[in-house]
Scaffold this active site. Structure first.
Site, PDB file in Angstrom:
ATOM      1  N   HIS A   1      -1.577  17.114   4.554  1.00 32.75           N
ATOM      2  CA  HIS A   1      -1.849  15.729   5.085  1.00 32.75           C
ATOM      3  C   HIS A   1      -1.468  15.348   6.205  1.00 32.75           C
ATOM      4  CE1 HIS A   1      -3.918  14.322   1.086  1.00 32.75           C
ATOM      5  NE2 HIS A   1      -4.144  15.351   0.970  1.00 32.75           N
TER       6      HIS A   1
ATOM      7  N   LYS B   1      -1.435  -1.085   6.033  1.00 35.96           N
ATOM      8  CA  LYS B   1      -0.873   0.104   5.439  1.00 35.96           C
ATOM      9  C   LYS B   1       0.684   0.858   5.376  1.00 35.96           C
ATOM     10  CE  LYS B   1      -3.361   0.618   9.429  1.00 35.96           C
ATOM     11  NZ  LYS B   1      -3.959   2.090   9.117  1.00 35.96           N
ATOM     12  N   ARG B   2       0.787   1.610   4.970  1.00 40.97           N
ATOM     13  CA  ARG B   2       2.437   1.500   5.267  1.00 40.97           C
ATOM     14  C   ARG B   2       2.622   1.705   6.711  1.00 40.97           C
ATOM     15  NH1 ARG B   2       5.173   3.392   0.559  1.00 40.97           N
ATOM     16  NH2 ARG B   2       6.603   3.282   1.873  1.00 40.97           N
TER      17      ARG B   2
ATOM     18  N   LYS C   1       2.392   5.239  12.657  1.00 40.90           N
ATOM     19  CA  LYS C   1       1.107   3.969  13.039  1.00 40.90           C
ATOM     20  C   LYS C   1       1.291   2.530  13.962  1.00 40.90           C
ATOM     21  CE  LYS C   1       0.180   4.989   8.186  1.00 40.90           C
ATOM     22  NZ  LYS C   1      -1.256   5.337   7.823  1.00 40.90           N
TER      23      LYS C   1
ATOM     24  N   THR D   1      -8.306   6.515   5.404  1.00 38.59           N
ATOM     25  CA  THR D   1      -8.722   6.079   4.200  1.00 38.59           C
ATOM     26  C   THR D   1      -9.182   4.044   4.677  1.00 38.59           C
ATOM     27  OG1 THR D   1      -7.140   5.574   2.514  1.00 38.59           O
ATOM     28  CG2 THR D   1      -8.761   7.853   2.601  1.00 38.59           C
TER      29      THR D   1
ATOM     30  N   LYS E   1     -11.947   2.113   5.081  1.00 37.43           N
ATOM     31  CA  LYS E   1     -13.101   0.900   3.602  1.00 37.43           C
ATOM     32  C   LYS E   1     -13.156  -0.621   4.460  1.00 37.43           C
ATOM     33  CE  LYS E   1      -9.152   2.316   0.990  1.00 37.43           C
ATOM     34  NZ  LYS E   1      -7.763   2.270   0.856  1.00 37.43           N
TER      35      LYS E   1
END
Ligand SMILES: *Cc1c(COP(=O)(O)O)cnc(C)c1O
Length: 831
Positions: A377, A566-567, A572, A676, A680
């Site tokens: 992952h 998101k985290r 990110k 993911t 969505k």
């Protein structure tokens, strides 16, 4: 003592006793009767005296009753059929609320609403009481939840195995803009969805030493453990959508062993006995809140071995018939390793086969290699789990021996192929030079297949992370692009859009998501566009209501909703988004643009930071601080707003995603394995502004360049820049808006004049930042201007949004499951 765990088979004479109970009648009357029965008999209260929690429990129990006969039938089938099933091993399941999903699966949503209304109750009030089981950190745990939903919906035999953490992911609150964590006591009122089976507990051992012994002339090894705990299974129903199938999720909870405590107690040390109990029960006490950076803590390894050993034993000793020939195990099960967390299962299965069942090593290894497959992952080197061999050897001495032997035999094969290429042997050894066990290598050597989670990620995995292994094991590496379940993330989360889709193309899309393609022509239909836009507007109003009630926040529904949830992680790049907000604010307050020229936007953030991740927590503080200033500065004239509702979780995602106009997917290229969240949003008609990273690449290819705002360096460009040495200051000098935004933060504009508060954030961006946020700023700001331009043309924007929905059917987790079945598992659906 009586054996409590082996079913004894009664010989019923009454005809009703031959089969499982039948479901109650699927009518309002039938539902009312069952609901009241559950309230009275299950909770011991009359409707008139019931609390909201009583009603929630009775409602949940009623839904369970409708599923029960199907579940018992599927469990029976699993034990008696000869077919192969998937045992999904995952340390995390981020399930989200169960009630709505289970109502949806049974098709009882409307009947339940009417039944409760007939009892004088509002079902929305009852369903709001459910606390979601937060047994995961983020994407990885949510993926596991989507996958088991899809497998049930497709009729594929599956057991999800994991840990029943007593405390899931922490509840996030903000105090003065800073994250404060609170324990998530999701079980404090009990959970109506679980079925504990303490009588079926497994004994899981730890510590001690190993010894060899003579077994009829053969030297064998055995493990003499020092202590053990009980693993108590808790079963959850995993219903398929409208197909009468119900799979099982089995989560293990740790309990002290009786004998263990008694020994200590008999020796007179009551305190020590109680301490031992606490120690044992700690194993399933709390989910580690680190996302992408494992901490290498002993308790974590205990958790991993605990649930994996219990799961393997459950399958091999209880689910399979007693006399099952284990050489045929690969015909009955594939153990899918969700990341490296369950990889200790590889030596555990070897130990069971060789030490407990007496198989020869080579035969056991052949079985083991067929029975496991591994999903990687990550691409972040720091996220690849390693265990110091002294720790592993202390906790699991026999497993360490087995790992050494697997490694020795593997390296012999490498030598056979390449001669004494010591450099290569060092690179490929499961044991690192410092003695640590590289779990990803162990999984790769053992796994029948190794997959990445998006095309780009799988390619980089082969080329950059595990190239020697790709060369050594041709055909072992494959890709399965992630997906999300359309039942939860479209049908439940976005009933308005679901209705519009069904009215337009019929109902089949929910289990055949590629059919969304049939919406394409309607992008050019003005009345469809209007209907689509009014669904989005209604979703925004609904979100506004939720955020107002939940957090006292105000959403201006005339604004574009620009969302990054998101985290919180540096890769990110929440800071990139924040810098753009600051630069827009800066442009207004410095008079470079008038507020009227700025597209009115509300920026929504949602993100938890790992409690020990100081930089991530500072970034959260900065986002909140910027919001405080921007939201209240009259010069902004309400054109910009920054909202950061705390405690982003699945329940909040289900509200935010359907309301979003713009989806922010802005990680540094080559760092986000798949994502993911991005899927969505596209499925709910948000346009993406994103880098060429993870599954963004595939989203853009499918929806078309003209319906996606691409910016930033590509992965090869990132690699080139990193090789040449990244000097952020060059990018600051080249963009005066960026310079000015950084200066504004440094000046203390968001920290009451004290520039030192956020200096570590700025300094990191300007001097170190391995994730190169500043290098992509100029390109990001330009892409945001394109966003503004398209948004100004409402019809064109809506057309693009419709095309995003129509072309995102690929991102159903049903398709992911088909790919796993075809490429890895070979477990066809069972009718
Ligand atoms: C989907 C989801 C995630 C994953 O989001 P990414 O943007 O892919 O990181 C994390 N948390 C929750 C609650 C989710 O629903």
């Amino acid at each position: 003592m009586k054996n409590l765990s082996t079913p004894s088979r009664p010989q019923p004479t009454h005809p009703l006793a031959a089969a499982p109970v039948t479901a109650p009648e699927a009518t309002v009357d039938g539902f009312v009767e069952q609901f009241l029965r559950n309230l009275n008999n299950g909770r011991g209260v009359a409707l008139s005296a019931s609390t909201p929690n009583d009603r929630y429990f009775a409602l949940a129990a009623t839904v369970r009753d409708y599923l029960m006969a199907r579940w018992l039938e599927d469990v029976r089938r699993q034990r008696t059929a000869q077919s192969k099933g998937v045992a999904y091993l995952s340390a995390e399941y981020l399930l989200g609320r169960q009630l709505d999903n289970n109502l949806l699966a049974t098709g009882l949503t409307e009947i339940a609403g009417e039944a409760l209304a007939a009892c004088g109750l509002d079902i929305d009030e009852v369903r709001a009481l459910e606390i979601e089981p937060g047994l995961g950190n983020g994407g990885l745990g949510r993926l596991a939840a989507c996958f088991i939903d899809s497998l049930a919906t497709m009729g594929v035999p599956n057991i999800g195995y994991g840990i029943r953490y007593e405390y899931g992911i922490f509840r996030q609150t903000f105090v003065d803009g800073q994250q404060v964590e609170q324990a998530d006591s999701w079980l404090s009122l009990g959970s109506p969805w679980e079925f504990p089976h303490p009588e079926a507990a497994q004994t899981i051992s730890f510590g001690g030493h190993t010894e060899t012994y003579d077994d009829d002339g053969v030297t064998r090894s055995r493990w003499i453990p020092a202590w053990n705990v009980q693993a108590v299974p808790h079963n959850y129903m995993v219903p398929g959508y409208h197909n009468g199938r119900v799979n099982t999720l089995r989560l293990w909870s740790a309990q002290a062993t009786q004998g263990f405590d008694l020994r200590t107690f008999n020796s007179g040390d009551y305190q020590e006995a109680v301490r031992a109990q606490t120690y044992a029960e700690n194993i399933s006490k709390v989910l580690y809140p680190e996302d992408s950076t494992p901490q290498g803590k002993e308790l974590r390894l205990q958790q991993q071995y605990f649930f994996v050993a219990a799961s393997i034993s459950d399958f091999v000793n209880l689910i399979l018939p007693r006399d099952f020939d284990l050489t045929r195990l690969p015909e009955r099960v594939i153990f899918q390793l969700n990341d490296t967390h369950p990889v200790i299962g590889v030596p555990e299965l070897m130990r069971v086969l060789v030490d407990e069942r007496g198989l020869e090593w080579d035969a056991a290894w052949a079985i083991t290699r067929e029975c496991f497959a591994y999903t990687c992952h990550t691409l972040l080197p720091e996220a690849l789990e390693v265990w110091p061999s002294d720790l592993l050897g202390r906790l699991l001495p026999r497993h360490l021996e087995i790992i050494y032997r697997i490694n020795d035999e593997f390296l012999d094969e490498v030598r056979e192929r390449y001669g004494d290429d010591e450099d290569r042997i060092r690179r490929m050894s499961i044991i690192a030079p410092d003695g640590a066990v590289r779990m990803a290598f162990l999984a790769t050597v053992a796994g029948s297949k190794v997959n990445g989670v998006a095309e780009l990620h799988s390619q980089l995995l082969r080329e950059k992370v595990l190239p020697d292994f790709d060369e050594f094991f041709p055909g072992k590496f494959t890709n399965v692009t992630n997906g999300v379940t359309p039942r939860r993330f479209v049908k439940l989360a976005n009933p308005g859009l679901s209705r519009l889709i069904t009215d337009t193309i019929g109902p089949g899309w929910l289990t055949d998501l590629e059919r969304l393609r049939e919406l394409e022509p309607f992008a050019d239909d003005a009345s469809f566009r209007q209907a689509f836009a009014s669904v989005k507007a209604a979703n925004k109003r609904a979100l506004a209501k939720t955020l107002h009630a939940r957090d006292g926040l105000t959403v201006d529904d005339g604004h574009m909703l620009d969302v990054m949830v998101k985290r919180l992680h540096e890769y990110k790049r929440q800071t990139l988004k924040l810098l753009h907000i600051v630069s827009q604010y800066d442009a207004i307050v410095s008079g470079r643009v008038s507020p009227a020229e700025v597209t009115p936007r509300t920026f929504v953030f949602g993100a938890k930071a790992a409690p020990g991740y100081a930089m991530a927590k500072r970034i959260i503080h900065l986002i909140n601080a910027v919001g405080e200033v921007v939201n209240t500065d009259p010069r902004v004239e309400g054109r910009l707003a920054v909202l950061f509702p705390p405690n982003y979780n699945v329940t909040l995602a289900e509200r935010v995603v359907p309301a979003a106009d713009l989806s922010e997917q802005i990680s540094l290229a080559g760092k986000e394995a798949s994502g993911t969240g991005n899927m969505k949003f596209a499925l709910n008609g948000a346009l993406t502004i994103g880098t060429d990273d993870g599954a963004n690449v595939e989203i853009r290819q499918l929806v078309g360049d003209e319906n996606f705002f691409l910016f930033g360096m590509t992965e090869p460009e990132v690699a080139t820049l990193a090789d040449g040495g990244y000097h952020p200051i060059d990018f600051v000098r080249a963009d005066e808006n960026l310079q000015s935004a950084l200066d504004l933060i440094s000046s203390g504009a968001f920290s009451g004049g004290d520039g030192s508060v956020f200096e570590p954030v700025v300094s990191n961006l300007v001097h170190h930042d391995p994730f190169m946020a500043l290098a992509d700023f100029t390109s990001y700001a330009a892409a945001q201007q394109k966003v503004d331009a398209l948004y100004a043309d409402t019809e064109a924007w809506t057309r693009s949004a419709i095309l995003n929905v129509a072309r995102s059917g690929f991102f159903s987790s049903d398709r992911s499951m088909r790919d796993y079945i075809d490429r890895i598992w070979h477990t066809p659906p069972v009718r």
